[in-house]
Design a protein around this motif. Structure first.
Motif, PDB file in Angstrom:
ATOM      1  N   LEU A   1       0.816  -1.223   0.000  1.00  9.59           N
ATOM      2  CA  LEU A   1       0.000   0.000   0.000  1.00  9.59           C
ATOM      3  C   LEU A   1       0.851   1.275   0.000  1.00  9.59           C
ATOM      4  N   PRO A   2       1.886   1.411   0.829  1.00  8.65           N
ATOM      5  CA  PRO A   2       2.684   2.652   0.804  1.00  8.65           C
ATOM      6  C   PRO A   2       3.282   2.952  -0.565  1.00  8.65           C
ATOM      7  N   SER A   3       3.812   1.913  -1.257  1.00  6.59           N
ATOM      8  CA  SER A   3       4.424   2.156  -2.569  1.00  6.59           C
ATOM      9  C   SER A   3       3.360   2.451  -3.627  1.00  6.59           C
ATOM     10  N   LEU A   4       2.180   1.844  -3.507  1.00  7.06           N
ATOM     11  CA  LEU A   4       1.105   2.127  -4.461  1.00  7.06           C
ATOM     12  C   LEU A   4       0.544   3.528  -4.267  1.00  7.06           C
ATOM     13  N   MET A   5       0.509   3.977  -3.005  1.00  8.78           N
ATOM     14  CA  MET A   5       0.043   5.342  -2.737  1.00  8.78           C
ATOM     15  C   MET A   5       1.063   6.358  -3.249  1.00  8.78           C
ATOM     16  N   SER A   6       2.353   5.965  -3.248  1.00  8.15           N
ATOM     17  CA  SER A   6       3.434   6.860  -3.664  1.00  8.15           C
ATOM     18  C   SER A   6       3.327   8.165  -2.878  1.00  8.15           C
TER      19      SER A   6
END
Length: 577
Positions: free
Chosen positions: A488-493
């Motif tokens: 989730l953190p990397s997808l939210m960027s």
């Protein structure tokens, strides 16, 4: 508490004091064994052997001249000169110093005690020498962990020789060991009035300030005892940046053999300092910041330990758009007073001018921690957060334009359809597979669909924007089910915004909590690791905060083998503050 027995291995101020005297020009008095020590002392006085305090009016020994270079100035570097002390007492003092240096603190204590007793019985009129003996014995008590007797002896030394640095430091350390932080703070601040270069006092003030804020809240200053005002005669030789005129005056006085009292010069310096300060304040009221800046600079040449002058000059620098200089002045002020709200606020404004919005927010949050009622700080924090948000998003506008992919609706079929699209820039054919049934989100009616299994931040952002535009919380829940919480953190960027955060919280609470509380917990564990989470949390309104609290309240009622109530409480600290 157990702190009363705490020993101090050495912090640059615990050793015995020497008298560091110049050799006497008079012939030493010759005494015979068995003759009266008092008589010998009087004879020495008649021949001109008096202690340093009596000769020049300054403090005896080295106790008012601590080293600010970080070396241990407490240890004697030269053999002790007996000076005006009777030989027997001087010998006891010297033996005590040697024992102390070798770490035999209890034995040194006995020597100093005997010297004090003999000194008192001999009725010697030399308060400076007696003060040193008490101060040295206080150091022994401190090393042995006897903080109460250390405080008593240090106080006695200060009664005999006011504003002596070493007794003040030793008493402050003893107070701190007994967790009497307010008294320790006062003594450390008094030391810094005498000599702002005593690093151990600076470090201790910073440390104790944080303890007092935790203990007494933002009104901690109101609970402090009065900090004594150190007379100019005790501090004028220790000001950093003393004016050249003052030094020239001192040289002229020495050269001419004059005996003008130092106190008179100190009074003139203080009067000049106050005059410059008042003129600077008057210029500020008139909006003449450049002239005010000059006056405050003159003040600092005379007295560099005045915190208010740094904050005043910082204000002038801000008005003159000299943001780096303003920041430096605030840094200096905070070294003197680590919890000065004006310094934090004006440094925040300097960071804002320098476009260092993250640092600006940190200083504004410190202001609000010291006093939550400062409305101006709240307003500036909101504005800084918005500017930081724009600053962090702005670089994305420079990125290469992403390829546009047309998404078409597919028939309700178990077959998978391949959509061929052609990139206009290079003519290459691109294949996209669009799922059916539960693997799709309705976007803007039933015409276009988005994949529910995004493979990168761009696709996730497009899908999230789709559910936000329709305010479709159920679709957001399906989107969250399709991604691993760890991703989730990397997808939210860096695209996390308040509305995105809010719809995610609502989806977790209203749709996923009853079906899969473990998945909800895992998403919350990783959501706060997103790049812009801290900034977004500052922008949340009252309603959004209530929704977050409600989610954690609901989650805390769930019984699960995957997490405990303590896990929930610890996780909530990242969201509820």
């Amino acid at each position: 508490m157990g702190n009363a027995q705490k020993k101090f291995p050495g912090r640059g101020d615990g050793g015995p004091q020497t008298e560091d005297k110049p050799p006497s020009t008079a012939k030493k008095a010759q005494t015979k064994r068995g003759s009266s020590e008092k008589g010998s002392y009087q004879g020495a006085k008649e021949q001109g052997q008096v202690n340093e305090f009596q000769r020049n009016g300054s403090y005896a020994g080295d106790q008012t001249r601590p080293s600010s270079s970080g070396t241990d100035s407490s240890r004697p570097d030269v053999p002790v000169d007996s000076g005006a002390l009777p030989p027997a007492i001087a010998r006891l003092k010297s033996q005590g110093n040697e024992l102390f240096k070798s770490g035999q603190f209890s034995e040194a204590l006995l020597k100093y005690t005997q010297a004090i007793n003999d000194f008192t019985e001999a009725e010697i009129d030399s308060p400076g020498d007696l003060s040193i003996l008490y101060s040295n014995r206080a150091a022994c008590f401190l090393k042995d962990g006897n903080c109460s007797d250390c405080i008593q002896d240090s106080t006695r030394a200060l009664e005999l020789q006011p504003f002596s640095v070493k007794p003040l430091l030793r008493r402050a350390m003893a107070y701190e060991s007994l967790e009497r932080y307010r008294q320790a703070y006062v003594d450390y601040k008094t030391v810094l009035q005498i000599d702002s270069g005593v690093q151990s006092a600076n470090d201790s003030v910073n440390r104790i300030t944080r303890l007092l804020i935790d203990q007494d809240g933002h009104n901690w200053r109101e609970k402090l005892p009065d900090i004594p005002a150190v007379p100019l005669s005790a501090q004028q030789n220790r000001w950093e940046g003393t004016s050249a005129n003052y030094e020239q005056t001192q040289q002229k006085t020495k050269g001419s053999g004059g005996s003008k009292p130092v106190q008179d010069t100190g009074k003139k310096t203080e009067a000049l300092f106050l005059s410059h300060k008042q003129e600077g304040n008057d210029f500020v009221k008139k909006g003449q910041y450049k002239d005010a800046h000059g006056k405050y600079t003159e003040c600092l040449k005379l007295k560099s330990s005045e915190c208010a002058i740094y904050t005043n000059r910082a204000l002038c620098n801000l008005k003159l758009n000299q943001y780096e200089e303003a920041k430096q002045d605030c840094d200096s002020a905070l070294q003197l007073e680590p919890s000065n709200m004006k310094a934090f606020y004006r440094r925040a404004m300097a960071h804002k001018g320098l476009q260092n919005y993250a640092y600006c927010m940190d200083d504004l949050k410190e202001v609000l921690r010291l006093d939550p009622k400062v409305a101006e700080a709240e307003k500036e924090l909101q504005e800084a957060a918005e500017l930081f948000s724009k600053q962090s998003v702005a670089p994305d506008s420079q990125e290469k334009q992403r390829k546009k992919i047309q998404i078409q609706e597919v028939n309700d079929s178990d077959e998978e359809e391949t959509e061929n699209t052609r990139d206009k820039s290079d003519g290459k054919e691109v294949n996209r597979h669009v799922g059916t049934g539960d693997n799709q989100i309705n976007h803007c009616g039933s015409e276009n669909m988005f994949p529910l299994q995004p493979t990168n931040a761009y696709e996730f952002g497009q899908a999230l924007n789709a559910v936000k535009s329709k305010e479709d919380i159920a679709a957001c829940a399906k989107l969250l089910c399709s991604v691993e919480p760890e991703n989730l953190p990397s997808l939210m960027s860096n695209k996390l915004e308040v509305d995105s955060f809010t719809i995610i919280i609502q989806a977790l609470d209203n749709h996923l909590l009853q079906k899969d509380p473990t998945l909800v917990y895992r998403h919350l564990v990783h959501l706060h690791e997103a790049e812009r989470f801290k900034m977004v949390s500052l922008l949340l309104g009252k309603t959004e905060k209530e929704q977050v609290k409600q989610l954690f309240d609901h989650l805390s009622t769930v019984e699960s083998v995957q997490f405990t109530s303590d896990d929930i409480q610890n996780l909530a600290k990242h969201y509820l503050f």
